[in-house]
Motif scaffolding. Structure first.
Motif, PDB file in Angstrom:
ATOM      1  N   LEU A   1       0.825  -1.205   0.000  1.00 27.78           N
ATOM      2  CA  LEU A   1       0.000   0.000   0.000  1.00 27.78           C
ATOM      3  C   LEU A   1       0.863   1.260   0.000  1.00 27.78           C
ATOM      4  O   LEU A   1       0.623   2.194  -0.771  1.00 27.78           O
ATOM      5  N   LEU A   2       1.849   1.298   0.887  1.00 24.97           N
ATOM      6  CA  LEU A   2       2.708   2.479   0.974  1.00 24.97           C
ATOM      7  C   LEU A   2       3.428   2.722  -0.346  1.00 24.97           C
ATOM      8  O   LEU A   2       3.517   3.864  -0.816  1.00 24.97           O
ATOM      9  N   GLY A   3       3.910   1.648  -0.959  1.00 25.60           N
ATOM     10  CA  GLY A   3       4.628   1.792  -2.224  1.00 25.60           C
ATOM     11  C   GLY A   3       3.740   2.290  -3.344  1.00 25.60           C
ATOM     12  O   GLY A   3       4.102   3.213  -4.076  1.00 25.60           O
ATOM     13  N   SER A   4       2.550   1.696  -3.497  1.00 29.99           N
ATOM     14  CA  SER A   4       1.673   2.066  -4.611  1.00 29.99           C
ATOM     15  C   SER A   4       1.103   3.470  -4.445  1.00 29.99           C
ATOM     16  O   SER A   4       1.060   4.253  -5.401  1.00 29.99           O
TER      17      SER A   4
ATOM     18  N   LEU B   1       1.628   9.436  -5.719  1.00 29.15           N
ATOM     19  CA  LEU B   1       1.755  10.790  -5.178  1.00 29.15           C
ATOM     20  C   LEU B   1       2.915  11.528  -5.816  1.00 29.15           C
ATOM     21  O   LEU B   1       2.761  12.627  -6.359  1.00 29.15           O
ATOM     22  N   PHE B   2       4.111  10.931  -5.771  1.00 28.68           N
ATOM     23  CA  PHE B   2       5.295  11.643  -6.237  1.00 28.68           C
ATOM     24  C   PHE B   2       5.359  11.724  -7.757  1.00 28.68           C
ATOM     25  O   PHE B   2       5.836  12.722  -8.306  1.00 28.68           O
ATOM     26  N   ALA B   3       4.868  10.703  -8.462  1.00 27.04           N
ATOM     27  CA  ALA B   3       4.905  10.737  -9.923  1.00 27.04           C
ATOM     28  C   ALA B   3       4.023  11.852 -10.455  1.00 27.04           C
ATOM     29  O   ALA B   3       4.426  12.631 -11.335  1.00 27.04           O
ATOM     30  N   VAL B   4       2.802  11.966  -9.921  1.00 27.79           N
ATOM     31  CA  VAL B   4       1.883  13.011 -10.385  1.00 27.79           C
ATOM     32  C   VAL B   4       2.314  14.379  -9.871  1.00 27.79           C
ATOM     33  O   VAL B   4       2.229  15.380 -10.584  1.00 27.79           O
ATOM     34  N   LEU B   5       2.792  14.423  -8.616  1.00 29.92           N
ATOM     35  CA  LEU B   5       3.230  15.692  -8.039  1.00 29.92           C
ATOM     36  C   LEU B   5       4.368  16.295  -8.845  1.00 29.92           C
ATOM     37  O   LEU B   5       4.385  17.495  -9.135  1.00 29.92           O
ATOM     38  N   LEU B   6       5.323  15.449  -9.251  1.00 28.65           N
ATOM     39  CA  LEU B   6       6.499  15.945  -9.955  1.00 28.65           C
ATOM     40  C   LEU B   6       6.293  16.033 -11.462  1.00 28.65           C
ATOM     41  O   LEU B   6       6.849  16.904 -12.121  1.00 28.65           O
ATOM     42  N   GLY B   7       5.498  15.112 -12.008  1.00 29.27           N
ATOM     43  CA  GLY B   7       5.411  15.012 -13.464  1.00 29.27           C
ATOM     44  C   GLY B   7       4.178  15.619 -14.088  1.00 29.27           C
ATOM     45  O   GLY B   7       4.001  15.549 -15.300  1.00 29.27           O
TER      46      GLY B   7
ATOM     47  N   ARG C   1     -10.772   3.803   6.396  1.00 28.83           N
ATOM     48  CA  ARG C   1      -9.654   4.602   6.879  1.00 28.83           C
ATOM     49  C   ARG C   1      -8.486   4.605   5.899  1.00 28.83           C
ATOM     50  O   ARG C   1      -7.840   5.634   5.683  1.00 28.83           O
ATOM     51  N   VAL C   2      -8.216   3.450   5.273  1.00 24.08           N
ATOM     52  CA  VAL C   2      -7.149   3.396   4.279  1.00 24.08           C
ATOM     53  C   VAL C   2      -7.530   4.213   3.042  1.00 24.08           C
ATOM     54  O   VAL C   2      -6.691   4.920   2.464  1.00 24.08           O
ATOM     55  N   SER C   3      -8.793   4.138   2.639  1.00 23.51           N
ATOM     56  CA  SER C   3      -9.249   4.918   1.486  1.00 23.51           C
ATOM     57  C   SER C   3      -9.142   6.414   1.760  1.00 23.51           C
ATOM     58  O   SER C   3      -8.840   7.196   0.857  1.00 23.51           O
ATOM     59  N   SER C   4      -9.383   6.824   3.005  1.00 19.16           N
ATOM     60  CA  SER C   4      -9.273   8.246   3.328  1.00 19.16           C
ATOM     61  C   SER C   4      -7.826   8.716   3.198  1.00 19.16           C
ATOM     62  O   SER C   4      -7.567   9.834   2.737  1.00 19.16           O
ATOM     63  N   VAL C   5      -6.867   7.881   3.598  1.00 20.66           N
ATOM     64  CA  VAL C   5      -5.449   8.219   3.424  1.00 20.66           C
ATOM     65  C   VAL C   5      -5.133   8.340   1.939  1.00 20.66           C
ATOM     66  O   VAL C   5      -4.442   9.271   1.494  1.00 20.66           O
ATOM     67  N   ASN C   6      -5.650   7.397   1.151  1.00 17.00           N
ATOM     68  CA  ASN C   6      -5.435   7.429  -0.291  1.00 17.00           C
ATOM     69  C   ASN C   6      -6.030   8.697  -0.902  1.00 17.00           C
ATOM     70  O   ASN C   6      -5.414   9.331  -1.758  1.00 17.00           O
ATOM     71  N   TRP C   7      -7.213   9.085  -0.443  1.00 18.43           N
ATOM     72  CA  TRP C   7      -7.850  10.302  -0.948  1.00 18.43           C
ATOM     73  C   TRP C   7      -7.005  11.527  -0.634  1.00 18.43           C
ATOM     74  O   TRP C   7      -6.887  12.431  -1.457  1.00 18.43           O
ATOM     75  N   LEU C   8      -6.406  11.565   0.532  1.00 17.65           N
ATOM     76  CA  LEU C   8      -5.554  12.693   0.893  1.00 17.65           C
ATOM     77  C   LEU C   8      -4.329  12.742  -0.007  1.00 17.65           C
ATOM     78  O   LEU C   8      -3.931  13.811  -0.479  1.00 17.65           O
ATOM     79  N   PHE C   9      -3.717  11.577  -0.266  1.00 16.43           N
ATOM     80  CA  PHE C   9      -2.538  11.516  -1.128  1.00 16.43           C
ATOM     81  C   PHE C   9      -2.884  11.964  -2.543  1.00 16.43           C
ATOM     82  O   PHE C   9      -2.132  12.715  -3.174  1.00 16.43           O
ATOM     83  N   ILE C  10      -4.021  11.507  -3.070  1.00 19.11           N
ATOM     84  CA  ILE C  10      -4.421  11.870  -4.428  1.00 19.11           C
ATOM     85  C   ILE C  10      -4.703  13.365  -4.510  1.00 19.11           C
ATOM     86  O   ILE C  10      -4.291  14.045  -5.451  1.00 19.11           O
ATOM     87  N   GLY C  11      -5.420  13.878  -3.501  1.00 24.23           N
ATOM     88  CA  GLY C  11      -5.702  15.308  -3.482  1.00 24.23           C
ATOM     89  C   GLY C  11      -4.428  16.127  -3.420  1.00 24.23           C
ATOM     90  O   GLY C  11      -4.284  17.156  -4.111  1.00 24.23           O
TER      91      GLY C  11
END
Length: 449
Positions: free
Chosen positions: A248-251, A256-262, A370-380
């Motif tokens: 989960l952490l890896g994916s 996060l970083f690919a979209v943030l940077l690219g 709870r995991v989906s909420s973390v994912n939503w924060l990362f995507i946002g």
């Protein structure tokens, strides 16, 4: 299909040939997807109405940017409580409550438009209310999908969900724009002239939200959450689970970083006007390309689903995303730029399908909210901060250098993540059993409440 019938379904491997439309065999998935199409179309059309209304009041680009900030801020404040709520209460009831709140907010926007209000802070407050509803409904909706179809059909459901999103996401703004051009007063009499422009768009959104609530109310998910006491420990459990689960952490962090940077989308107006010299029509063409690429890949994955080497596929797609971003940044030809953006959208869609499948299949049902909420924060964060990062680096280095450096950074992140997260690299079949087996090789998971 009721709960007993779904439990009687045989456990199938991804290597088993399934119909491209197998997810639609589930009654609840059909109703949920119909609701989702209407909800997204209404929201995207409303975004057009809000942007036009705000610009008419302020004539300020900064004010337009603040509308996105007003929608994003609730995620920072409420993301962890939202995930806790999604795991502790009936997810369908949460979604119905949140979308009812959004219907009230849309009614308030309609009221402001009809009364020609120029109070921009009221608009921001209403958008914050809408953002709050989305913050709570997002994790609940994401965690709901695995309870609508048999596990063997889940990847197909994720792929169809991505297709539904792309279609609705492209159609909604188009409908919103068309409604602005309709002279409702001339068509149906002068009394309806007050509905011209933004009010007509808000009426359309209200109709979509009403239909959404009707469809979602007849969905019967399996395994609804049971109310439990609220504690800081249970609220933070989603972050703890993601941090301790390498897959989960890896994916999630890779995305996060690919979209943030690219990310290059926010700089498209600069490329269209100053680099490609294609004007507004060229900008429209460029904006359409990623969605077209995503749609092509989503339809392809329905016919040829990812059966093996899911982790390597995701890493490869993110690498292609980075390389295509570099090509777009260096291109001086409108058609080469379109091809690069087509590839960007296509590669991103493939990685989204894998990431979404890992997110739900590698997470127990009682933790999915709870995991989906973390994912939503990362995507946002990747989308909103990615736009800010692109603008800032373009201000420092120029648009071309910013995009090229961002693409190279995405490639670098992909290479590093393939080393730092071997569990992600070795993820094979997209089944709960396969993902748990891969995860167990690299971590020793402790049960989390």
């Amino acid at each position: 299909m009721d709960e007993t019938e779904q439990q009687d379904q045989p456990k199938l491997s991804p290597t088993t040939a399934l119909s491209p439309t197998v997810a639609w065999q589930s009654r609840d998935f059909r109703f949920y997807s119909a609701a989702r199409v209407l909800g997204i179309m209404g929201a995207e059309a409303q975004a057009v109405g809000v942007a036009w209304q705000v610009y008419q009041i302020t004539h300020s680009a900064l004010a337009l940017g603040n509308t996105g900030l007003a929608l994003f801020l609730p995620g920072l404040f409420f993301v962890l409580p939202a995930g806790h709520v999604a795991d502790r209460y009936d997810r369908r009831a949460i979604i119905i409550t949140c979308y009812s709140l959004q219907a009230v907010a849309t009614s308030l926007l309609l009221w402001l438009a009809l009364h020609h209000s120029t109070n921009i802070w009221l608009v921001y407050a209403i958008l914050f209310l809408i953002g709050t509803g989305r913050c709570f409904s997002g994790p609940a909706a994401s965690a709901l999908v695995p309870t609508l179809v048999p596990e063997a059909h889940f990847v197909n459901a994720v792929t169809w969900g991505a297709t539904v999103y792309q279609v609705a996401n492209a159609t909604g703004p188009m409908i919103g724009g068309l409604l602005f051009t309709v002279a409702i007063g001339k068509l149906f009499g002068g009394r309806l002239a007050m509905l011209n422009g933004a009010p007509l768009v808000y009426c359309f959104t209200l109709i979509c939200l009403t239909c959404f609530l009707a469809f979602i109310s007849v969905v019967r998910p399996r395994g609804a959450g049971a109310p439990k006491a609220f504690t800081v420990k249970t609220m933070l459990a989603g972050l703890q689970y993601v941090a301790s689960t390498r897959l989960l952490l890896g994916s999630i962090s890779l995305d996060l970083f690919a979209v943030l940077l690219g990310g290059a989308v926010s700089l498209m107006p600069i490329f269209a006007s100053q680099i490609l010299h294609s004007g507004a029509s060229g900008l429209g063409l460029l904006r359409a390309m990623p969605s077209i690429g995503a749609l092509v890949v989503s339809m392809t994955l329905l016919l040829l689903p990812i059966r093996r080497r899911a982790g390597r596929t995701m890493l490869s797609c993110v690498a292609v995303f980075g390389a295509a971003t570099v090509v777009f940044g260096l291109s001086r030809n409108i058609w080469l730029s379109c091809v690069a953006l087509l590839v960007i959208g296509a590669s991103d869609m493939a990685s989204v399908v894998v990431r979404s499948s890992i997110l739900q299949l590698a997470t127990p049902n009682e933790m999915r909210g709870r995991v989906s909420s973390v994912n939503w924060l990362f995507i946002g964060a990747s989308n909103e901060l990615g736009e800010y990062e692109s603008g800032l680096t373009a201000h420092w280095w120029g648009a071309v250098r910013a995009v090229v450096i961002g693409g190279i950074a995405s490639l670098t992140v992909t290479g590093l993540w393939s080393v730092f997260f071997p569990a992600l690299r070795q993820a094979d079949e997209l089944t709960a059993e396969s993902l748990v087996e891969v995860e167990s090789r690299f971590t020793s998971m402790e049960p989390i409440d």
